[in-house]
Design an enzyme around this catalytic site. Structure first.
Site, short mmCIF file in Angstrom:
data_model
loop_
_atom_site.label_atom_id
_atom_site.label_comp_id
_atom_site.label_asym_id
_atom_site.label_seq_id
_atom_site.Cartn_x
_atom_site.Cartn_y
_atom_site.Cartn_z
N PHE A 230 0.85 -1.19 0.00
CA PHE A 230 0.00 0.00 0.00
C PHE A 230 0.89 1.25 0.00
O PHE A 230 0.77 2.13 0.84
CB PHE A 230 -0.94 0.03 1.21
CG PHE A 230 -1.77 -1.21 1.39
CD1 PHE A 230 -2.94 -1.40 0.66
CD2 PHE A 230 -1.39 -2.20 2.29
CE1 PHE A 230 -3.72 -2.55 0.85
CE2 PHE A 230 -2.15 -3.34 2.47
CZ PHE A 230 -3.32 -3.52 1.75
N CYS A 341 -5.51 3.19 9.93
CA CYS A 341 -6.00 4.57 10.01
C CYS A 341 -7.52 4.59 10.18
O CYS A 341 -8.16 5.61 9.95
CB CYS A 341 -5.57 5.37 8.78
SG CYS A 341 -6.16 4.68 7.24
N1 SAH Z 1 1.49 4.07 2.86
C1 SAH Z 1 1.06 5.23 2.11
C2 SAH Z 1 -0.41 5.53 2.26
C3 SAH Z 1 -1.30 4.40 1.88
S1 SAH Z 1 -2.88 4.92 1.41
C4 SAH Z 1 1.89 6.43 2.50
O1 SAH Z 1 2.77 6.33 3.35
O2 SAH Z 1 1.64 7.51 1.95
C5 SAH Z 1 -3.55 3.42 0.85
C6 SAH Z 1 -3.06 2.96 -0.50
O3 SAH Z 1 -3.50 1.64 -0.68
C7 SAH Z 1 -3.57 3.74 -1.69
O4 SAH Z 1 -2.49 4.16 -2.48
C8 SAH Z 1 -4.44 2.74 -2.47
O5 SAH Z 1 -4.30 2.87 -3.88
C9 SAH Z 1 -3.88 1.44 -2.03
N2 SAH Z 1 -4.80 0.31 -2.02
C10 SAH Z 1 -6.04 0.26 -1.52
N3 SAH Z 1 -6.53 -0.99 -1.57
C11 SAH Z 1 -5.56 -1.76 -2.12
C12 SAH Z 1 -5.45 -3.15 -2.44
N4 SAH Z 1 -6.45 -3.98 -2.19
N5 SAH Z 1 -4.30 -3.58 -2.98
C13 SAH Z 1 -3.29 -2.73 -3.23
N6 SAH Z 1 -3.34 -1.42 -2.95
C14 SAH Z 1 -4.46 -0.94 -2.41
#
Ligand code: SAH
Length: 397
Positions: A230, A341
């Protein structure tokens, strides 16, 4: 001199507010026809049943949180000058925290004295979220006050928070001042990143809340093999590479997010040690485990799994599964940083899911650090439950 209409609490409902709490719930408010007719978001004088003024609040007869105190002075005016004073105080705190690097959450709602208002600052560009009818009505004054305090080149209202629905507001994204051409820079922890708040980036564009956690994880990164699940725009992964990680894989389902991560890697001249994988996290983690991949550091910072009370159970299971999959990929003695979060996921429950996930993975370990959001996301002392971000750093045996 009553400039604003008065709204009265029911008898005996003033105690919590007198003790510092900033909200009156709708069932605590005397909802007579006059009160019900007040336009959502209007400033009011909030009074006890006996008529004592508790202060100035924004009022929404249709919201569960009926009144949100902005000032304890019942004669105060909710105007540009008040907003400017709050912005100045918030700015002074951030200047103390981050010196001359003007990239941070400038206003974190109630804790900065402005219920329902979020302001993130990216140097010359400011992104605002007005999450309540009260703040929405004040939009023009917010712009004017930001101009008087900061004189930013651009102001964007990124009003896409789901909480707006509860306040009867539509979502919208609009530029109030200047223009924003494509992705903008973020400077954090001594590295450079890019985000794209105007072009469909998530939330205000950058998740400033993880700043300290990114630094903490990156402090262990020298020479490490790192998996950032993520990853979004690379806040954890690119910083780890910047701090000397040997090899960083960033995984996200959003190509737009990964493009930003690649740009950030280039800006920091670490692209040779970074790669991105587009995919569904749970599937990719399964695949990596089957391929017997192992990492010195695994970061799992997913979106909120619990968005409403009804997904509490499924969401909790999601964290448990994620903890299992992520722990499986940690090399013995390596580190796992896992975060939630979700407002609706209390810290003890989250820790319990992580414990179970570790157990499911047949891995032992120890919690090295229990963390939350950075100090530019302060918490109102009467709203401890608003500390939504929870992080655990573990060593996995
Ligand atoms: N770790 C990041 C924030 C994550 S926000 C930071 O430090 O800025 C959550 C992220 O998860 C988003 O970019 C979204 O596109 C991704 N996401 C959501 N569901 C997902 C899934 N099932 N598989 C992969 N990525 C996912």
């Amino acid at each position: 001199m009553a400039k604003y209409p008065s709204v009265f609490l029911r008898a005996g409902e003033d105690r919590r507010l007198r003790q510092g709490h900033p909200w009156a719930f709708s069932n605590e408010i005397l909802m007579n026809p006059e009160t019900k007719a007040i336009a959502p978001g209007s400033p009011v004088i909030l009074r006890t049943a006996g008529g004592d003024a508790l202060g100035i609040a924004t009022f929404n007869p249709h919201s569960l949180i009926g009144a949100r105190l902005v000032s304890r002075d019942g004669t105060a005016l909710l105007d540009q000058a008040l907003l400017a004073a709050r912005f100045s105080a918030a700015l002074a705190l951030r200047a103390r925290l981050y010196g001359g690097v003007p990239h941070y959450r400038l206003v974190h709602a109630e804790a900065d004295g402005l219920p329902g208002l979020i302001v993130d600052r990216y140097g010359d560009t400011v992104v605002v979220q007005a999450n309540t009818a009260g703040m929405h009505l004040l939009s023009d004054d917010i712009v004017a006050a930001l101009e008087s305090v900061l004189a930013p080149a651009a102001i964007l209202f990124k009003n896409d928070s789901p909480s707006r629905k509860l306040e009867g507001l539509e979502t919208e994204s609009r530029i109030a001042r200047g223009s924003i051409e494509g992705p903008i820079d973020v400077i954090e922890n001594g590295a450079r990143f890019v985000c794209d708040p105007a072009g469909g980036g998530q939330k205000t564009g950058w998740f400033f809340d993880q700043r300290d956690n990114r630094a903490m994880v990156a402090s262990f990164a020298h020479g490490a093999r790192v998996l950032d699940v993520f990853s979004y725009a690379g806040g954890f992964g690119v910083l780890a590479a910047h701090q000397g990680a040997a090899d960083v894989t960033m995984l996200d389902r959003s190509q737009a997010a990964l493009d930003l991560a690649v740009q950030a890697a280039r800006l920091n001249q670490v692209e040779a040690r970074c790669r991105v994988v587009k995919g569904e996290a749970f599937d990719e983690l399964e695949r990596l485990a089957a391929a017997k991949e192992r990492y010195d550091i695994v970061i799992a910072d997913p979106p909120a799994f619990v968005k409403s009370r009804k997904d509490e159970k499924v969401g909790a299971q999601g964290y448990r599964k994620l903890a299992r999959q992520a722990a499986t990929l940690v090399a013995p003695g390596g580190l796992l940083f896992i975060a939630s979060c979700s407002h609706l996921m209390p810290a003890p429950l989250f820790a319990e899911q992580v414990r179970r996930g570790l157990h499911d993975a047949h891995r032992g370990g120890r919690i090295l650090r229990v963390t939350g959001a950075g100090m530019d996301h302060p918490v109102h002392p009467s709203l401890p439950e608003s500390a939504y971000l929870k992080g655990l750093l573990l060593q996995v045996d």
